[in-house]
Design an enzyme around this catalytic site. Structure first.
Site, PDB file in Angstrom:
ATOM      1  N   ASP A  81       0.816  -1.216   0.000  1.00 58.54           N
ATOM      2  CA  ASP A  81       0.000   0.000   0.000  1.00 58.54           C
ATOM      3  C   ASP A  81       0.845   1.261   0.000  1.00 58.54           C
ATOM      4  O   ASP A  81       2.020   1.252   0.341  1.00 58.54           O
ATOM      5  CB  ASP A  81      -0.947   0.014   1.207  1.00 58.54           C
ATOM      6  CG  ASP A  81      -0.212   0.085   2.542  1.00 58.54           C
ATOM      7  OD1 ASP A  81       0.790  -0.634   2.695  1.00 58.54           O
ATOM      8  OD2 ASP A  81      -0.652   0.849   3.422  1.00 58.54           O
ATOM      9  N   ASP A 142       7.627   4.423  -1.419  1.00 58.23           N
ATOM     10  CA  ASP A 142       7.285   3.874  -0.107  1.00 58.23           C
ATOM     11  C   ASP A 142       5.989   3.082  -0.260  1.00 58.23           C
ATOM     12  O   ASP A 142       4.917   3.647  -0.178  1.00 58.23           O
ATOM     13  CB  ASP A 142       7.120   5.011   0.898  1.00 58.23           C
ATOM     14  CG  ASP A 142       6.798   4.538   2.301  1.00 58.23           C
ATOM     15  OD1 ASP A 142       6.858   3.327   2.542  1.00 58.23           O
ATOM     16  OD2 ASP A 142       6.453   5.387   3.138  1.00 58.23           O
ATOM     17  N   GLU A 176       0.224  -1.307   5.561  1.00 55.79           N
ATOM     18  CA  GLU A 176       1.245  -0.842   6.508  1.00 55.79           C
ATOM     19  C   GLU A 176       1.034   0.618   6.874  1.00 55.79           C
ATOM     20  O   GLU A 176       1.230   1.028   8.022  1.00 55.79           O
ATOM     21  CB  GLU A 176       2.646  -1.037   5.904  1.00 55.79           C
ATOM     22  CG  GLU A 176       3.790  -0.758   6.867  1.00 55.79           C
ATOM     23  CD  GLU A 176       4.327   0.664   6.828  1.00 55.79           C
ATOM     24  OE1 GLU A 176       5.240   0.982   7.606  1.00 55.79           O
ATOM     25  OE2 GLU A 176       3.830   1.482   6.011  1.00 55.79           O
TER      26      GLU A 176
END
Length: 411
Positions: A81, A142, A176
Site C-alpha cells: 500500500d 514507499d 502498513e
C-alpha cells in the site's frame, strides 16, 4: 539490473494501492489485491517456490537453500500500500537520466518544481538516474521500491546459483501505512528466524529502533443554543477543543522535534459548536516517556471534564506499536550482518532511529525480529517524492549481500 528495476518499479507504481483507514476490510482497498495477485504471477515466473496469497492479500514465497550448511532462514518484506496523505491514483513516473543538479519541473502548468534550493539532498544525486512524480500524485517508492528491490534480488540469486545461501522467505503485505500491516500476518507460516523490511529512505539507512506509538481519538460534546440567549447555557465544543490543544506543549510537535525527541501530533480537527473531533498520534522512543505522554493527555482531559462536565469529552486510545529495539538487541547480529553487507559494497551505513514505524515494529513483538534497510527514496508521501535508480540497485545488492553473509557465517 538497472532496466529490470526501472521496469518493475514503474509498473508497480501505476497501480493505485492507497490504503484506507476508514475501511475495516483487509486489504482496505481493492487495488492492493490487484497488485498482490500480479506479484504472485511474477514470483512464479522468476522461479520462486511455495508462492501463496491468502484472502487478506498477504503474499509469501520461498527461495530454496542451495547450501548444505545450517543457515538460518531469513526473510525480506515490503508493503504493497501507499500512504493516505496524498493521492496515489494515476501515478505517472518520470525518469531523469544523468541528473545534472538543476531544478526539475515536475508539472509545468501547476508550477511544481523539485529544486535543490528546497531539497538540498538533491545535490547528492548528480549523475544518478532519478524517478520522480509528475507533480500531481505521490510516487509510491514507499514501499514499491522495496518490492522491486526484493524481487530483483531474488531473480538475481536464482540466476546466479554460484552465490550460496540458506532458505530465504519473502512477503509483500497490505495496509502498513494505516498501521495494520502485521495484524493478519502469519508469522508461523512465514517460518523465518529473522527478517528485514526494505522500507527505508536514503542510501545507507539501517534502523532497528522505532517509536512507541499510540493514537488518541477525542470527541467533545457541546451544547448549541441561539447566541442571543446563550449566556450560561452554551458549551462551544470547538472552543473547548482549542482549549484542550493549547494545554499540550507547543514545542513537542513534529515540526519542532528530531532525533530521539518525542511528540504530540494533531492529525485532524473537525467540528462546530455542537461536536468536535480531534485525532492525535503520540510518539516517543522511551517507553516510560511514552506512557507519560499518554497520561498527560488523560490528565488534561480529566481537568476539562471537571470544568465542563464528565460527559463532555470522550477519549479512545489505541497503542499502535512499540520500539522494536527491545526485541532486536538480543539478536543484534542481524543488524551487524546488514552493516557488514553495506560496508562490503562501499556503502557507509547510517544507523539511526526511525522517526516512525515499519511493519518490523510490530513483527518484532510477534516473534520475528525485523530491522529495516534503505530503499533509496526521499520525500515520501507527497508530490516531491523521488528515488535514485542507482541506489535502488545498491539496495538490491545489499539484499544479496545479506543472504550471502548469513551462509558464509553459518557452520
Amino acid at each position: 539490473m538497472k532496466n529490470e528495476i526501472i521496469k518493475r518499479f514503474t509498473s508497480y507504481v501505476k497501480v493505485d494501492t492507497q490504503s484506507n483507514e476508514e475501511n475495516p476490510t483487509c486489504p482496505s482497498t481493492t487495488g492492493q489485491l490487484t497488485l498482490a495477485n500480479t506479484l504472485v504471477e511474477e514470483l512464479q515466473a522468476i522461479g520462486m517456490t511455495e508462492v501463496t496469497i491468502d484472502k487478506n492479500g498477504y503474499v509469501m514465497a520461498t527461495l530454496p537453500a542451495n547450501s548444505e550448511k545450517k543457515v538460518p532462514t531469513i526473510g525480506f518484506l515490503a508493503h504493497i500500500d501507499t500512504a493516505t496523505d496524498f493521492t496515489g491514483k494515476d501515478v505517472k513516473p518520470q525518469i531523469v537520466e544523468n541528473y545534472d543538479g538543476s531544478d526539475l519541473t515536475l508539472h509545468e502548468k501547476l508550477n511544481v518544481i523539485l529544486s535543490p534550493n528546497d531539497f538540498p539532498s538533491l545535490n547528492d544525486y548528480k549523475g544518478h538516474t532519478l524517478i520522480t512524480t509528475d507533480g500531481t500524485t505521490l510516487l509510491g517508492a514507499d514501499n514499491k521500491a522495496g518490492i522491486a528491490e526484493i524481487m530483483t534480488a531474488m531473480d538475481y540469486l536464482i540466476h546466479h546459483p554460484e552465490i550460496k545461501h540458506g532458505k530465504v522467505r519473502v512477503a509483500f503485505t497490505p495496509d502498513e501505512e494505516i498501521g495494520r500491516g502485521p495484524h493478519k500476518f502469519d508469522v508461523a507460516a512465514f517460518d523465518a528466524q529473522f527478517a528485514y523490511t526494505v522500507d527505508g529512505g536514503p542510501l545507507g539507512e539501517l534502523e532497528y529502533e522505532s517509536f512507541n506509538a499510540a493514537s488518541a481519538k477525542i470527541t467533545i460534546k457541546g451544547t448549541n443554543i441561539h447566541p442571543g440567549t446563550a449566556k450560561g447555557k452554551m458549551i462551544n465544543s470547538a472552543k473547548l477543543a482549542m482549549e484542550l490543544h493549547s494545554k499540550l506543549p507547543r514545542e513537542e510537535a513534529p515540526e519542532y522535534t528530531e532525533g530521539y525527541e518525542g511528540f504530540y501530533h494533531l492529525l485532524s480537527f473537525h467540528g462546530d459548536v455542537e461536536e468536535t473531533k480531534l485525532s492525535y498520534i503520540i510518539r516517543d522512543f522511551d517507553r516510560q516517556q511514552f506512557n507519560n505522554r499518554k497520561n498527560y493527555i488523560a490528565k488534561v482531559i480529566e481537568e476539562l471534564r471537571e470544568k465542563y462536565g464528565q460527559n463532555q469529552i470522550l477519549l479512545e486510545w489505541n497503542d499502535q506499536y512499540y520500539n522494536m529495539k527491545e526485541k532486536i538487541e538480543p539478536v543484534k547480529e542481524i543488524v551487524d550482518i546488514a552493516y557488514e553487507a553495506m560496508e562490503k559494497l562501499g556503502i557507509k551505513p547510517k544507523i539511526s532511529p526511525i522517526r516512525g514505524g515499519t511493519d518490523g515494529s510490530q513483527l518484532s513483538y510477534m516473534g520475528l525480529p525485523t530491522p529495516n534497510i534503505f530503499t533509496g527514496g526521499e520525500n515520501f508521501h507527497g508530490k516531491y517524492e523521488f528515488i535514485s535508480v542507482d541506489n535502488m540497485m545498491k539496495a538490491t545488492n545489499v539484499i544479496v549481500g545479506i543472504v550471502s553473509l548469513f551462509e558464509e557465517k553459518a557452520n
